[in-house]
Design a protein around this motif. Sequence first.
Motif, PDB file in Angstrom:
ATOM      1  N   GLN A 212       9.513   0.935  15.092  1.00  0.00           N
ATOM      2  CA  GLN A 212       9.311  -0.280  14.304  1.00  0.00           C
ATOM      3  C   GLN A 212       7.934  -1.128  14.681  1.00  0.00           C
ATOM      4  OE1 GLN A 212      12.985  -2.327  13.473  1.00  0.00           O
ATOM      5  NE2 GLN A 212      11.740  -4.492  13.060  1.00  0.00           N
ATOM      6  N   GLY A 213       7.894  -1.216  16.083  1.00  0.00           N
ATOM      7  CA  GLY A 213       6.272  -1.915  16.365  1.00  0.00           C
ATOM      8  C   GLY A 213       5.304  -1.470  16.376  1.00  0.00           C
ATOM      9  N   ARG A 214       5.254  -0.256  15.721  1.00  0.00           N
ATOM     10  CA  ARG A 214       3.895   0.545  15.531  1.00  0.00           C
ATOM     11  C   ARG A 214       3.718   0.581  14.073  1.00  0.00           C
ATOM     12  NH1 ARG A 214       3.758   5.962  18.946  1.00  0.00           N
ATOM     13  NH2 ARG A 214       1.628   5.822  17.950  1.00  0.00           N
ATOM     14  N   TYR A 215       4.410  -0.039  13.177  1.00  0.00           N
ATOM     15  CA  TYR A 215       4.108  -0.048  11.855  1.00  0.00           C
ATOM     16  C   TYR A 215       2.798  -0.536  11.370  1.00  0.00           C
ATOM     17  CZ  TYR A 215       9.109   1.292  11.038  1.00  0.00           C
ATOM     18  OH  TYR A 215      10.329   1.732  11.340  1.00  0.00           O
ATOM     19  N   GLY A 216       2.212  -1.243  12.143  1.00  0.00           N
ATOM     20  CA  GLY A 216       0.966  -1.698  11.999  1.00  0.00           C
ATOM     21  C   GLY A 216      -0.328  -0.921  12.247  1.00  0.00           C
ATOM     22  N   GLU A 217      -0.007   0.249  12.869  1.00  0.00           N
ATOM     23  CA  GLU A 217      -0.946   1.361  13.098  1.00  0.00           C
ATOM     24  C   GLU A 217      -1.091   2.305  12.094  1.00  0.00           C
ATOM     25  OE1 GLU A 217       0.040   3.502  16.543  1.00  0.00           O
ATOM     26  OE2 GLU A 217       0.931   1.919  17.820  1.00  0.00           O
ATOM     27  N   LEU A 218      -0.251   2.149  10.907  1.00  0.00           N
ATOM     28  CA  LEU A 218      -0.211   3.080   9.747  1.00  0.00           C
ATOM     29  C   LEU A 218      -1.775   2.834   8.989  1.00  0.00           C
ATOM     30  CD1 LEU A 218       3.432   2.945   8.678  1.00  0.00           C
ATOM     31  CD2 LEU A 218       2.328   4.765   9.749  1.00  0.00           C
ATOM     32  N   ALA A 219      -2.534   3.871   8.902  1.00  0.00           N
ATOM     33  CA  ALA A 219      -3.796   3.705   8.376  1.00  0.00           C
ATOM     34  C   ALA A 219      -3.692   4.652   7.154  1.00  0.00           C
ATOM     35  CB  ALA A 219      -4.795   3.886   9.273  1.00  0.00           C
ATOM     36  N   LEU A 220      -2.940   4.709   6.060  1.00  0.00           N
ATOM     37  CA  LEU A 220      -2.840   5.450   5.052  1.00  0.00           C
ATOM     38  C   LEU A 220      -2.281   4.650   3.784  1.00  0.00           C
ATOM     39  CD1 LEU A 220       0.032   8.042   5.376  1.00  0.00           C
ATOM     40  CD2 LEU A 220      -0.190   6.049   6.730  1.00  0.00           C
ATOM     41  N   PRO A 221      -2.481   5.075   2.753  1.00  0.00           N
ATOM     42  CA  PRO A 221      -1.985   4.363   1.691  1.00  0.00           C
ATOM     43  C   PRO A 221      -0.402   4.491   1.625  1.00  0.00           C
ATOM     44  CG  PRO A 221      -3.762   5.827   0.699  1.00  0.00           C
ATOM     45  CD  PRO A 221      -3.297   6.123   2.016  1.00  0.00           C
ATOM     46  N   VAL A 222       0.179   3.543   1.733  1.00  0.00           N
ATOM     47  CA  VAL A 222       1.832   3.391   1.411  1.00  0.00           C
ATOM     48  C   VAL A 222       2.165   2.473   0.446  1.00  0.00           C
ATOM     49  CG1 VAL A 222       3.792   2.565   2.886  1.00  0.00           C
ATOM     50  CG2 VAL A 222       1.808   3.416   4.100  1.00  0.00           C
ATOM     51  N   LEU A 223       3.192   3.110  -0.239  1.00  0.00           N
ATOM     52  CA  LEU A 223       4.075   2.515  -1.346  1.00  0.00           C
ATOM     53  C   LEU A 223       5.357   2.421  -0.945  1.00  0.00           C
ATOM     54  CD1 LEU A 223       4.571   1.882  -4.462  1.00  0.00           C
ATOM     55  CD2 LEU A 223       4.949   4.200  -4.859  1.00  0.00           C
ATOM     56  N   ILE A 224       5.879   1.423  -1.276  1.00  0.00           N
ATOM     57  CA  ILE A 224       7.564   0.929  -1.105  1.00  0.00           C
ATOM     58  C   ILE A 224       8.189   0.719  -2.068  1.00  0.00           C
ATOM     59  CG2 ILE A 224       9.233  -0.501   0.436  1.00  0.00           C
ATOM     60  CD1 ILE A 224       6.870  -1.096   2.479  1.00  0.00           C
ATOM     61  N   CYS A 225       8.999   1.514  -2.452  1.00  0.00           N
ATOM     62  CA  CYS A 225       9.991   1.262  -3.818  1.00  0.00           C
ATOM     63  C   CYS A 225      11.174   0.817  -3.338  1.00  0.00           C
ATOM     64  CB  CYS A 225       9.831   2.659  -4.599  1.00  0.00           C
ATOM     65  SG  CYS A 225       8.439   2.897  -5.526  1.00  0.00           S
TER      66      CYS A 225
ATOM     67  N   ALA B 175       9.840   9.540   0.801  1.00  0.00           N
ATOM     68  CA  ALA B 175      11.007   9.694   1.664  1.00  0.00           C
ATOM     69  C   ALA B 175      11.920   8.432   1.243  1.00  0.00           C
ATOM     70  CB  ALA B 175      10.744   9.571   3.408  1.00  0.00           C
ATOM     71  N   HIS B 176      13.249   9.034   1.401  1.00  0.00           N
ATOM     72  CA  HIS B 176      14.360   8.155   0.781  1.00  0.00           C
ATOM     73  C   HIS B 176      15.255   7.672   2.241  1.00  0.00           C
ATOM     74  CE1 HIS B 176      18.408   7.399  -1.028  1.00  0.00           C
ATOM     75  NE2 HIS B 176      17.548   6.164  -1.338  1.00  0.00           N
ATOM     76  N   ASP B 177      15.932   6.436   2.324  1.00  0.00           N
ATOM     77  CA  ASP B 177      16.830   6.221   3.081  1.00  0.00           C
ATOM     78  C   ASP B 177      16.519   6.710   4.720  1.00  0.00           C
ATOM     79  OD1 ASP B 177      19.907   5.432   3.386  1.00  0.00           O
ATOM     80  OD2 ASP B 177      19.730   7.509   4.348  1.00  0.00           O
ATOM     81  N   PHE B 178      17.441   7.305   5.269  1.00  0.00           N
ATOM     82  CA  PHE B 178      17.055   8.007   6.613  1.00  0.00           C
ATOM     83  C   PHE B 178      15.747   8.820   6.525  1.00  0.00           C
ATOM     84  CE2 PHE B 178      21.092   7.754   9.292  1.00  0.00           C
ATOM     85  CZ  PHE B 178      20.916   6.520   9.292  1.00  0.00           C
ATOM     86  N   GLY B 179      15.408   9.351   5.530  1.00  0.00           N
ATOM     87  CA  GLY B 179      14.102  10.211   5.305  1.00  0.00           C
ATOM     88  C   GLY B 179      12.918   9.355   5.624  1.00  0.00           C
ATOM     89  N   GLY B 180      13.066   8.072   5.545  1.00  0.00           N
ATOM     90  CA  GLY B 180      12.191   7.005   5.804  1.00  0.00           C
ATOM     91  C   GLY B 180      11.767   7.154   7.399  1.00  0.00           C
ATOM     92  N   ALA B 181      12.844   6.904   8.130  1.00  0.00           N
ATOM     93  CA  ALA B 181      12.797   6.761   9.453  1.00  0.00           C
ATOM     94  C   ALA B 181      12.250   8.095  10.027  1.00  0.00           C
ATOM     95  CB  ALA B 181      14.197   6.365  10.070  1.00  0.00           C
ATOM     96  N   VAL B 182      12.717   9.286   9.360  1.00  0.00           N
ATOM     97  CA  VAL B 182      12.138  10.670   9.823  1.00  0.00           C
ATOM     98  C   VAL B 182      10.698  10.869   9.407  1.00  0.00           C
ATOM     99  CG1 VAL B 182      12.546  13.050   9.373  1.00  0.00           C
ATOM    100  CG2 VAL B 182      14.576  11.596   9.389  1.00  0.00           C
ATOM    101  N   SER B 183      10.305  10.545   8.276  1.00  0.00           N
ATOM    102  CA  SER B 183       8.851  10.751   8.018  1.00  0.00           C
ATOM    103  C   SER B 183       8.028   9.808   9.136  1.00  0.00           C
ATOM    104  CB  SER B 183       8.574  10.333   6.658  1.00  0.00           C
ATOM    105  OG  SER B 183       9.133   9.157   6.208  1.00  0.00           O
ATOM    106  N   LEU B 184       8.420   8.487   9.174  1.00  0.00           N
ATOM    107  CA  LEU B 184       7.540   7.485  10.122  1.00  0.00           C
ATOM    108  C   LEU B 184       7.643   7.987  11.399  1.00  0.00           C
ATOM    109  CD1 LEU B 184       9.061   4.324   8.748  1.00  0.00           C
ATOM    110  CD2 LEU B 184       6.630   4.966   8.530  1.00  0.00           C
TER     111      LEU B 184
ATOM    112  N   LEU C 244       1.725   8.001   1.770  1.00  0.00           N
ATOM    113  CA  LEU C 244       3.285   7.873   2.128  1.00  0.00           C
ATOM    114  C   LEU C 244       4.117   6.907   1.356  1.00  0.00           C
ATOM    115  CD1 LEU C 244       5.718   8.623   4.065  1.00  0.00           C
ATOM    116  CD2 LEU C 244       5.203   6.614   5.409  1.00  0.00           C
ATOM    117  N   ALA C 245       4.875   7.521   0.657  1.00  0.00           N
ATOM    118  CA  ALA C 245       5.828   6.438  -0.268  1.00  0.00           C
ATOM    119  C   ALA C 245       7.349   6.593   0.305  1.00  0.00           C
ATOM    120  CB  ALA C 245       5.824   7.170  -1.787  1.00  0.00           C
ATOM    121  N   LEU C 246       7.764   5.235   0.332  1.00  0.00           N
ATOM    122  CA  LEU C 246       9.179   4.969   1.084  1.00  0.00           C
ATOM    123  C   LEU C 246       9.988   4.370   0.140  1.00  0.00           C
ATOM    124  CD1 LEU C 246       7.674   3.742   4.518  1.00  0.00           C
ATOM    125  CD2 LEU C 246       8.731   5.787   4.318  1.00  0.00           C
ATOM    126  N   VAL C 247      11.122   5.110  -0.200  1.00  0.00           N
ATOM    127  CA  VAL C 247      12.133   4.786  -1.055  1.00  0.00           C
ATOM    128  C   VAL C 247      13.425   4.145  -0.478  1.00  0.00           C
ATOM    129  CG1 VAL C 247      13.521   5.344  -3.239  1.00  0.00           C
ATOM    130  CG2 VAL C 247      11.200   6.364  -2.894  1.00  0.00           C
TER     131      VAL C 247
END
Length: 280
Positions: free
Chosen positions: A212-225, A103-112, A125-128
Amino acid sequence: MTTDRDWTLDQTFAGPTGAVRWTALGPADAPPVVLVHGTPFSSYVWRGVARALSREHRVYVWDLPGYGASEMRSGQDVTLAAQARVLAELLAHWGLDEPAVVAHDFGGAVSLRAHLLHGARYERLALVDPVALAPWGSPAYRLLGANADVFNQLPPALHEALVRAYVASASHRGLHPAMLDRLVEPWCTEEGRPAFYRQIEQNDQRFTDEVQGRYGELALPVLICWGADDTWIPVERGHELAGLIPGAELRLIEGAGHLVQEDAPAELGGELSRFLRTDR
């Protein structure tokens, strides 16, 4: 340079906020990957990455309601909240229980939001250059959103000039004129002109504040580009986001602005291919 006029979304999903145009590339039995675009773009920005990934993956691309080839209409709900619900429904429509998502840009918020609030499950999940952290929204973005009714009255030529300058500023290296034409084109139709201001007017920071306060709950591989020369969202946000997500990888892409797909497609494609390999 080709303008990729053959980039066509040949399928339609009757979403709750409007018809969604989509297509899939690659072998039907390959591992699924869903690409999510941001604003003010469309799936067209993913064309190179999608074709590259489709050698080893089943790649799903779609235009968010109110964007690109998907339905644009007066009164349409195009908030990030609505888009997240559409993504969750699309995954069910495609029969994807746990795809990889990029997901890119606003797509990041949408996917999260789809994952954290609507139960959408991802394999990874990859966030660009994502919109994910407060504060966001440039002064120009806030001005357009607060005065959408005024800007919507611009003559078509002035509207096109505004959109052209805005889209061009997402690239660090500069967009080829034909490429810029293709990205601007959907916003310059009878339906597209008001749709451009509608999507800005409807979005605000509360849609990321809610997760935003729940990002610590993400329990999967995450790549940020992140494009190292992104002037829309500074690279410092990438470091901050990586610090909030357990185990997240951060990869900076030199010489790229916010529109990394156009500025550094080979570098981005390489990072995504590596990340999406489940046997790595």
